[in-house]
Write a protein that holds these residues in place. Sequence first.
Motif, PDB file in Angstrom:
ATOM      1  N   LYS A   7      -7.690   3.718  -4.170  1.00  0.00           N
ATOM      2  CA  LYS A   7      -6.724   3.641  -3.074  1.00  0.00           C
ATOM      3  C   LYS A   7      -7.125   4.544  -1.916  1.00  0.00           C
ATOM      4  O   LYS A   7      -6.856   4.236  -0.752  1.00  0.00           O
ATOM      5  CB  LYS A   7      -5.332   4.007  -3.579  1.00  0.00           C
ATOM      6  CG  LYS A   7      -4.234   3.769  -2.537  1.00  0.00           C
ATOM      7  CD  LYS A   7      -2.866   3.946  -3.130  1.00  0.00           C
ATOM      8  CE  LYS A   7      -1.787   3.590  -2.108  1.00  0.00           C
ATOM      9  NZ  LYS A   7      -0.428   3.724  -2.655  1.00  0.00           N
ATOM     10  N   ARG A  13       0.812  -1.211   0.000  1.00  0.00           N
ATOM     11  CA  ARG A  13       0.000   0.000   0.000  1.00  0.00           C
ATOM     12  C   ARG A  13       0.854   1.273   0.000  1.00  0.00           C
ATOM     13  O   ARG A  13       0.579   2.212  -0.737  1.00  0.00           O
ATOM     14  CB  ARG A  13      -0.949   0.001   1.196  1.00  0.00           C
ATOM     15  CG  ARG A  13      -1.924   1.181   1.207  1.00  0.00           C
ATOM     16  CD  ARG A  13      -3.111   0.883   2.073  1.00  0.00           C
ATOM     17  NE  ARG A  13      -4.012   2.040   2.187  1.00  0.00           N
ATOM     18  CZ  ARG A  13      -4.945   2.348   1.292  1.00  0.00           C
ATOM     19  NH1 ARG A  13      -5.092   1.595   0.210  1.00  0.00           N
ATOM     20  NH2 ARG A  13      -5.723   3.400   1.479  1.00  0.00           N
ATOM     21  N   HIS A  68     -12.670  -2.302   1.930  1.00  0.00           N
ATOM     22  CA  HIS A  68     -12.617  -0.842   2.053  1.00  0.00           C
ATOM     23  C   HIS A  68     -12.184  -0.128   0.773  1.00  0.00           C
ATOM     24  O   HIS A  68     -12.527   1.040   0.581  1.00  0.00           O
ATOM     25  CB  HIS A  68     -11.662  -0.461   3.187  1.00  0.00           C
ATOM     26  CG  HIS A  68     -12.093  -0.949   4.533  1.00  0.00           C
ATOM     27  ND1 HIS A  68     -13.016  -0.294   5.300  1.00  0.00           N
ATOM     28  CD2 HIS A  68     -11.725  -2.055   5.237  1.00  0.00           C
ATOM     29  CE1 HIS A  68     -13.206  -0.948   6.438  1.00  0.00           C
ATOM     30  NE2 HIS A  68     -12.442  -2.031   6.417  1.00  0.00           N
ATOM     31  N   HIS A  69     -11.424  -0.803  -0.072  1.00  0.00           N
ATOM     32  CA  HIS A  69     -10.894  -0.175  -1.289  1.00  0.00           C
ATOM     33  C   HIS A  69     -10.924  -1.197  -2.420  1.00  0.00           C
ATOM     34  O   HIS A  69      -9.871  -1.576  -2.966  1.00  0.00           O
ATOM     35  CB  HIS A  69      -9.465   0.337  -1.059  1.00  0.00           C
ATOM     36  CG  HIS A  69      -9.353   1.323   0.064  1.00  0.00           C
ATOM     37  ND1 HIS A  69      -9.522   2.681  -0.120  1.00  0.00           N
ATOM     38  CD2 HIS A  69      -9.111   1.149   1.390  1.00  0.00           C
ATOM     39  CE1 HIS A  69      -9.377   3.307   1.046  1.00  0.00           C
ATOM     40  NE2 HIS A  69      -9.129   2.396   1.974  1.00  0.00           N
ATOM     41  N   VAL A  89     -14.248   1.689  -4.493  1.00  0.00           N
ATOM     42  CA  VAL A  89     -13.373   2.744  -3.978  1.00  0.00           C
ATOM     43  C   VAL A  89     -11.934   2.484  -4.396  1.00  0.00           C
ATOM     44  O   VAL A  89     -11.452   1.355  -4.343  1.00  0.00           O
ATOM     45  CB  VAL A  89     -13.488   2.823  -2.441  1.00  0.00           C
ATOM     46  CG1 VAL A  89     -12.543   3.880  -1.883  1.00  0.00           C
ATOM     47  CG2 VAL A  89     -14.925   3.120  -2.039  1.00  0.00           C
ATOM     48  N   TRP A  98      -9.148  -0.367  -5.800  1.00  0.00           N
ATOM     49  CA  TRP A  98      -7.694  -0.384  -5.689  1.00  0.00           C
ATOM     50  C   TRP A  98      -7.176  -1.808  -5.507  1.00  0.00           C
ATOM     51  O   TRP A  98      -6.128  -2.166  -6.062  1.00  0.00           O
ATOM     52  CB  TRP A  98      -7.252   0.496  -4.521  1.00  0.00           C
ATOM     53  CG  TRP A  98      -5.798   0.373  -4.210  1.00  0.00           C
ATOM     54  CD1 TRP A  98      -4.760   0.901  -4.916  1.00  0.00           C
ATOM     55  CD2 TRP A  98      -5.210  -0.374  -3.136  1.00  0.00           C
ATOM     56  NE1 TRP A  98      -3.559   0.540  -4.334  1.00  0.00           N
ATOM     57  CE2 TRP A  98      -3.818  -0.233  -3.248  1.00  0.00           C
ATOM     58  CE3 TRP A  98      -5.746  -1.124  -2.086  1.00  0.00           C
ATOM     59  CZ2 TRP A  98      -2.945  -0.821  -2.343  1.00  0.00           C
ATOM     60  CZ3 TRP A  98      -4.868  -1.719  -1.184  1.00  0.00           C
ATOM     61  CH2 TRP A  98      -3.478  -1.568  -1.313  1.00  0.00           C
ATOM     62  N   ALA A 145      -8.499  -4.844   2.064  1.00  0.00           N
ATOM     63  CA  ALA A 145      -8.512  -3.982   0.880  1.00  0.00           C
ATOM     64  C   ALA A 145      -9.802  -4.172   0.083  1.00  0.00           C
ATOM     65  O   ALA A 145     -10.397  -3.205  -0.396  1.00  0.00           O
ATOM     66  CB  ALA A 145      -7.299  -4.278   0.005  1.00  0.00           C
ATOM     67  N   ASP A 169     -16.565   8.489  -6.093  1.00  0.00           N
ATOM     68  CA  ASP A 169     -16.247   9.330  -4.942  1.00  0.00           C
ATOM     69  C   ASP A 169     -17.433  10.217  -4.572  1.00  0.00           C
ATOM     70  O   ASP A 169     -17.750  10.400  -3.388  1.00  0.00           O
ATOM     71  CB  ASP A 169     -15.021  10.199  -5.237  1.00  0.00           C
ATOM     72  CG  ASP A 169     -13.739   9.389  -5.287  1.00  0.00           C
ATOM     73  OD1 ASP A 169     -13.569   8.506  -4.416  1.00  0.00           O
ATOM     74  OD2 ASP A 169     -12.911   9.612  -6.181  1.00  0.00           O
ATOM     75  N   ASN A 201     -10.471   6.860  -0.324  1.00  0.00           N
ATOM     76  CA  ASN A 201     -11.888   7.189  -0.464  1.00  0.00           C
ATOM     77  C   ASN A 201     -12.064   8.706  -0.471  1.00  0.00           C
ATOM     78  O   ASN A 201     -11.104   9.466  -0.255  1.00  0.00           O
ATOM     79  CB  ASN A 201     -12.726   6.522   0.631  1.00  0.00           C
ATOM     80  CG  ASN A 201     -12.336   6.979   2.034  1.00  0.00           C
ATOM     81  OD1 ASN A 201     -12.120   8.157   2.295  1.00  0.00           O
ATOM     82  ND2 ASN A 201     -12.270   6.025   2.958  1.00  0.00           N
TER      83      ASN A 201
END
Length: 255
Positions: free
Chosen positions: A118, A16, A203-204, A116, A207, A200, A95, A120
């Motif tokens: 890398k 990351r 949440h992302h 999302v 990415w 990851a 976003d 948010n």
Amino acid sequence: MHQHDAAPPARTWLLRFTRAERAIHHVTGSLMLICIATAACLYLPALSTLVGHRETLKTVHVWCGFALPVPIILGLISRAFRADLRRLNRFAPHDWEWLRRRDRRAVRGGRGVLPVGKFNAGQKLNAAFVAGAILLMLGTGEIMTFPDPWSDRWRTGSTFVHDWLFLVIVAVTAGHLWEALRDRGALQGMLTGRVDPDWAARHHAGWADASQRSHDTVPTSPDGDNSQVNDVDAEMDKSSAEDDSEFAKRRPGTS
């Protein structure tokens, strides 16, 4: 002959942040916390009396304030840091949706409901605020530290902006620390540079998909040895400029 159990497969982590990026974050954060602590001692009579050494605190506050942009400027040498600055500076359609939806953090089937990237939208807004706050505090602090060339109007205005912005920075910093401490995955990413792929994906998700396609992964042995993580920082510099979806997509009507 006894048949030995097969060794468990090595766990894979997503890269990351590089060492350079983590160093920039840690140094900038430390300087900001020192500025907040010394400012509190200078402005609050109770703390000022308790701590004392006002002139020393003032000197530390001024020098740390002027040093705030230095880590960021030096960090521009890092290719990965420049790529992350581009990510932070761009809003993709998801976003805007992230800001509108109340279920923005919802997870379905182990993945976030929104792709999302890398960072948010909240992290992007926080980064924009921090950048603007550093510039404003630097400018107003310069006028307060070297007042002779400036008129009374400029000195008074700078003091007003500096004092009130300090309170806003305290609130934003407290919120940032609260969010970081309650999310172990995010905290691990900033402390070690690596995150669990499951975290990851939750949440992302966008990415995580892009990182796995670009092979930004590090195998870690079952005993927890993560010494290989730092060895691939240079490789992450090469792959961090990937053309993920948030680079290419912009909200309709924006330039």
